[in-house]
Design an enzyme around this catalytic site. Sequence first.
Site, PDB file in Angstrom:
ATOM      1  N   THR B 153       0.856  -1.204   0.000  1.00 15.98           N
ATOM      2  CA  THR B 153       0.000   0.000   0.000  1.00 15.98           C
ATOM      3  C   THR B 153       0.886   1.247   0.000  1.00 15.98           C
ATOM      4  O   THR B 153       1.354   1.653  -1.061  1.00 15.98           O
ATOM      5  CB  THR B 153      -0.969   0.035   1.212  1.00 15.98           C
ATOM      6  OG1 THR B 153      -0.233  -0.154   2.408  1.00 15.98           O
ATOM      7  CG2 THR B 153      -2.033  -1.051   1.084  1.00 15.98           C
ATOM      8  N   LYS B 179       4.237  -6.908   3.812  1.00 17.46           N
ATOM      9  CA  LYS B 179       3.982  -5.497   3.527  1.00 17.46           C
ATOM     10  C   LYS B 179       3.620  -4.806   4.824  1.00 17.46           C
ATOM     11  O   LYS B 179       3.216  -5.440   5.802  1.00 17.46           O
ATOM     12  CB  LYS B 179       2.894  -5.319   2.477  1.00 17.46           C
ATOM     13  CG  LYS B 179       1.491  -5.737   2.861  1.00 17.46           C
ATOM     14  CD  LYS B 179       0.696  -4.782   3.692  1.00 17.46           C
ATOM     15  CE  LYS B 179       0.706  -3.387   3.136  1.00 17.46           C
ATOM     16  NZ  LYS B 179      -0.173  -2.522   4.034  1.00 17.46           N
ATOM     17  N   THR B 190       1.967  -8.585  11.808  1.00 21.43           N
ATOM     18  CA  THR B 190       1.654  -7.407  11.027  1.00 21.43           C
ATOM     19  C   THR B 190       0.981  -7.776   9.730  1.00 21.43           C
ATOM     20  O   THR B 190       1.246  -8.791   9.140  1.00 21.43           O
ATOM     21  CB  THR B 190       2.895  -6.574  10.706  1.00 21.43           C
ATOM     22  OG1 THR B 190       2.451  -5.331  10.173  1.00 21.43           O
ATOM     23  CG2 THR B 190       3.771  -7.240   9.682  1.00 21.43           C
ATOM     24  N   GLU B 275       6.606   4.561   7.272  1.00 19.48           N
ATOM     25  CA  GLU B 275       6.186   5.823   6.661  1.00 19.48           C
ATOM     26  C   GLU B 275       7.097   6.962   7.107  1.00 19.48           C
ATOM     27  O   GLU B 275       7.162   7.298   8.284  1.00 19.48           O
ATOM     28  CB  GLU B 275       4.723   6.102   7.002  1.00 19.48           C
ATOM     29  CG  GLU B 275       3.803   5.145   6.262  1.00 19.48           C
ATOM     30  CD  GLU B 275       2.336   5.262   6.650  1.00 19.48           C
ATOM     31  OE1 GLU B 275       1.513   4.726   5.909  1.00 19.48           O
ATOM     32  OE2 GLU B 275       2.042   5.887   7.677  1.00 19.48           O
ATOM     33  N   ASN B 400       0.437  10.734   6.087  1.00 22.84           N
ATOM     34  CA  ASN B 400      -0.811  10.392   6.754  1.00 22.84           C
ATOM     35  C   ASN B 400      -1.845  11.505   6.737  1.00 22.84           C
ATOM     36  O   ASN B 400      -3.027  11.269   6.982  1.00 22.84           O
ATOM     37  CB  ASN B 400      -0.530   9.919   8.171  1.00 22.84           C
ATOM     38  CG  ASN B 400       0.031   8.520   8.127  1.00 22.84           C
ATOM     39  OD1 ASN B 400      -0.639   7.621   7.663  1.00 22.84           O
ATOM     40  ND2 ASN B 400       1.277   8.369   8.544  1.00 22.84           N
ATOM     41  N   SER B 405      -6.543  11.477   0.228  1.00 24.68           N
ATOM     42  CA  SER B 405      -6.809  12.421  -0.867  1.00 24.68           C
ATOM     43  C   SER B 405      -5.976  12.089  -2.085  1.00 24.68           C
ATOM     44  O   SER B 405      -5.221  11.152  -2.093  1.00 24.68           O
ATOM     45  CB  SER B 405      -6.546  13.847  -0.393  1.00 24.68           C
ATOM     46  OG  SER B 405      -5.279  13.935   0.197  1.00 24.68           O
TER      47      SER B 405
END
Lengths: 405, 405
Positions: B153, B179, B190, B275, B400, B405
Amino acid sequence: MPVGDLSLPEFPVIEGIRLGVAQAGIKKPGRDDVVVIELSPKTQVAGVFTRNAFCAAPVQVARRHLSTASPRYLLINTGNANAGTGAPGLDDCQRSCDLLAQAAGVEPNQVLPFSTGVIGERLPMERFEKAVPEAVAALEATGWARAASGILTTDVVPKGAVARCEIQGQVVNIAGIAKGSGMIRPNMATMLGYVATDAEIAQPLLQQLLHEVSDQSFNRISVDGDTSTNDAVMLMATGASAVLSEQDSAGLAVFREALLSVMQTLAHAIVRDGEGATKFVTVKVTGGRTGAEALETAYTVAHSPLVKTALYASDANWGRILAAVGRTPGLEDLDVEGVTVHLNDVCIVALGGRAADYTEEAGAAVMAQDEITIHIDLGRGEAVDTVWTCDFSHQYVSINADYRS
Amino acid sequence: MPVGDLSLPEFPVIEGIRLGVAQAGIKKPGRDDVVVIELSPKTQVAGVFTRNAFCAAPVQVARRHLSTASPRYLLINTGNANAGTGAPGLDDCQRSCDLLAQAAGVEPNQVLPFSTGVIGERLPMERFEKAVPEAVAALEATGWARAASGILTTDVVPKGAVARCEIQGQVVNIAGIAKGSGMIRPNMATMLGYVATDAEIAQPLLQQLLHEVSDQSFNRISVDGDTSTNDAVMLMATGASAVLSEQDSAGLAVFREALLSVMQTLAHAIVRDGEGATKFVTVKVTGGRTGAEALETAYTVAHSPLVKTALYASDANWGRILAAVGRTPGLEDLDVEGVTVHLNDVCIVALGGRAADYTEEAGAAVMAQDEITIHIDLGRGEAVDTVWTCDFSHQYVSINADYRS
């Protein structure tokens, strides 16, 4: 900029309290960084302090002094937390009390010391030698507003709150100031809050009031989940006005409400001025089996970086709220079908999924606001609790990545 | 960019396993987003799943199917988590299993479903109808690398690890893909990890191995402290090579070590690709009274936003580490004099304060590195645990705040 209007109130004089400010240049020159608060001899003092095991030297000393003598002075410095400084830090702290005791003509253990700022560096003691007598010379009953500025670190604005109530026909005043912007997840109270009243209240009752009201104010806020080493809130009653006692339950209720309004306003001001904050967020949990469960759920949502970044983005990404609720310790057996979630008055989750009449537009309209209430009903009991927090922004990272440089 | 070299390994063929990928256009068109993994009939399967109470529909269905039938297929989609979708989400999930069962000629409960992506939106079922048979048609024993990409993702890079060991004179292969990049604080495992071996291992032993090794790999990582609704790790043993049993303790030890290397590599890869991550951080706690205390301390430090932003800034702001240790639940009675903290080989804290021979230069030199070990010795016992995490950057907030969007 802080969320909402945080302009200082008109402070009343609290008879028996004077405040003085000086510039010691502890972190940098040219700013108020030493504050002295003088208490009249009969003033009763209650305090709550951080439960962080690495509590700072001043926390240890203030706690000891509070239990061994009648406090006459509070000495607060900003720019250096005197935490993680070991035995030399304790010596420095003791020496700062000696300086003030000498300048004011009291015993050193009648001074309560407080520090805030960077952790792990020694206090620059020589800078106190000139500044402490200056602050004493500057003592005045109208010194609240300048003191509110003199205790700040990364805060953008000074924080103050006042209340007035009538007890037994006498006017009772309450005034308070606080600072705090990051490392905010008070366990007992937040660094630093000072609240004074001219009521007469015996110390045990004063301490009980402080505990109770802290649990509905300072102990219910979080900016980043990090509990400070230096948290302290002091409540001082000078006894110049009405006498409060446990026998006068009506008067006590009136005073308690006035005190709550002052302490909640200060606690909320800390969140509104939270590092990088762009939203003021109330996380209210109802329907918990126990109060602990309601509180834990509220904190889990309030601390979730994913919820906080969604708030920053004004994105009604309610899945992140569900995920946070679902990982709350103790909720492993939660029946998700019974959970409802509202953003302000918009129902977003019911029956374990998106509410039937929820629309993205309605969610977006709520999230665009500055002040948002996330109301989670766990649907399995009567317990309730509320936590106040802010969002997580680029500015938070910038402020904390650059703090020491 | 991820921290360190995360290039994919050369995957071995695991006899009995084939993988197929297709493009359903679930979130956006033109990317691999449906992966099918086929298991030979005698393959044993063990799984660990998220403990988040709001666990996704596929987690509920996979758990049920795993306990009621012999799995023959895994069906994984990215772009939509099918979580927080209530009863309709369960129906969608069941229907996706039906589609694969039909295309492959097995029973629907022999299919284990997995989803990852945005929470709270319905699966676009019509897009599965074409993609699932395509993925089945594309099944091949050499499909690991493409599958590793097909499950991503917000991950920047695909993640894989392999190991090979010799047991009873036979070569045993292990291959795994995973992932995960955000909402990473696995409670069981996870989202998503798939590890396969050609060894023959009975299901109870396989499940036990998966639990044990998860607790030293996937259950010891954190990016942001947020536990996903969709976490799942599957371990599959096709039985084409050596037989492992509890009686063969030497063989089991060899296999366990190989499995650990694969699962730790995958877990670390998730953190390295966390991230916005710019650092790979090992938080090692020794000297705890209990394992739980060591683990709690490690997580408290690993989750502290102030520690994580200091790591991002390469600022040896060790006071924040002390503050996090000091607020760890259960450490209220910690004797801070007994605590030592090292950054890699540099001692920064001893005797409750800055180590005597510590210099800012030494601290800065360590913090400038990409890979940092924070070693905290609590000095009050023998218990040890380790957690792996990353720093907290502007990019984390950007990723995040912009995710939907």
